[in-house]
Motif scaffolding. Structure first.
Motif, mmCIF file in Angstrom:
data_model
loop_
_atom_site.group_PDB
_atom_site.id
_atom_site.type_symbol
_atom_site.label_atom_id
_atom_site.label_comp_id
_atom_site.label_asym_id
_atom_site.label_seq_id
_atom_site.Cartn_x
_atom_site.Cartn_y
_atom_site.Cartn_z
ATOM 1 N N ARG A 71 0.850 -1.187 0.000
ATOM 2 C CA ARG A 71 0.000 0.000 0.000
ATOM 3 C C ARG A 71 0.892 1.246 0.000
ATOM 4 N NH1 ARG A 71 -2.102 -0.706 4.719
ATOM 5 N NH2 ARG A 71 -0.812 0.832 5.734
ATOM 6 N N ASP A 73 1.309 4.629 1.358
ATOM 7 C CA ASP A 73 0.743 5.339 2.502
ATOM 8 C C ASP A 73 0.813 6.851 2.359
ATOM 9 O OD1 ASP A 73 -0.029 3.104 3.954
ATOM 10 O OD2 ASP A 73 1.873 2.974 5.023
ATOM 11 N N GLN A 74 1.908 7.357 1.802
ATOM 12 C CA GLN A 74 2.106 8.802 1.689
ATOM 13 C C GLN A 74 2.979 9.106 0.484
ATOM 14 O OE1 GLN A 74 4.301 10.209 5.057
ATOM 15 N NE2 GLN A 74 2.597 9.990 6.487
ATOM 16 N N ALA A 108 -0.457 9.171 -6.306
ATOM 17 C CA ALA A 108 -1.277 9.549 -5.148
ATOM 18 C C ALA A 108 -2.730 9.753 -5.550
ATOM 19 C CB ALA A 108 -0.720 10.814 -4.503
ATOM 20 N N SER A 111 -4.460 6.420 -6.146
ATOM 21 C CA SER A 111 -4.587 5.527 -4.995
ATOM 22 C C SER A 111 -5.151 6.225 -3.762
ATOM 23 C CB SER A 111 -3.214 4.917 -4.672
ATOM 24 O OG SER A 111 -2.276 5.934 -4.376
ATOM 25 N N THR A 113 -4.022 8.615 -1.964
ATOM 26 C CA THR A 113 -2.949 8.715 -0.982
ATOM 27 C C THR A 113 -2.670 10.189 -0.684
ATOM 28 O OG1 THR A 113 -1.965 6.681 -1.810
ATOM 29 C CG2 THR A 113 -0.517 8.145 -0.578
#
Length: 167
Positions: A71, A73-74, A108, A111, A113
């Motif tokens: 995944r 995340d950032q 991002a 997803s 994010t």
């Protein structure tokens, strides 16, 4: 860390250079990053929820990340050095990869994010706009532009490099 929202991409005239414009969430600072045409198209497609018949590179990357059970995340916009922005992809499990900001932003958006940066970088590169009626009109005009922009508006110019810069 401060979260950034993607306002969108536009073409700077007269150079026809694509720009992605980020805005500090719950703030007044904007971060313009000059990017290459293919990444501008990828970002515009993600914002407009365009689903091509076959996956584009950033779509494929998100699918690979998910297929590997990972995944994103950032995404962090980390630095500006010699006029070039740098970014990092932060994955679950602590893996961090260096990336161009435009690729990181495109991932991002696909997803969902968060995109983050430091207060120091915002102080260095952020353009502050007063929240006045005129400025709100300008942001609205920019959003209207984004609604009308298409991939053809980002055709690569022959003098454009692969590096992203800040002008």
């Amino acid at each position: 860390m401060k979260e950034l929202d993607v306002l969108g991409v536009r073409v700077e005239m007269p150079t026809n250079s694509p720009i992605v414009l980020l805005r500090e969430r719950d703030g007044r600072r904007y971060v313009p990053i000059w990017i290459a045409a293919p990444e501008a198209t990828a970002i515009a497609y993600a914002q407009q929820a365009v689903e091509p018949p076959r996956p584009l590179t950033h779509d494929l990357m998100v699918s690979v990340i998910e297929a590997l059970g990972r995944r994103l995340d950032q995404v962090r916009i980390t630095a500006l050095q010699d006029g070039i922005f740098y970014a990092e992809l932060h994955f679950d499990g602590g893996t961090v990869l260096s990336a161009r900001p435009s690729d990181a932003i495109a991932l991002a958006l696909r997803s969902a994010t968060p995109i983050l940066t430091t207060e120091d970088l915002l102080d260095e590169v952020g353009v502050t706009m007063a929240v006045e009626e005129e400025d709100e009109d300008e942001v609205e005009r920019f959003r209207e532009f984004l609604d009308e922009v298409s991939a053809e508006d980002f055709e690569e110019s022959p003098d454009r490099g692969d590096e992203e810069g800040h002008r």
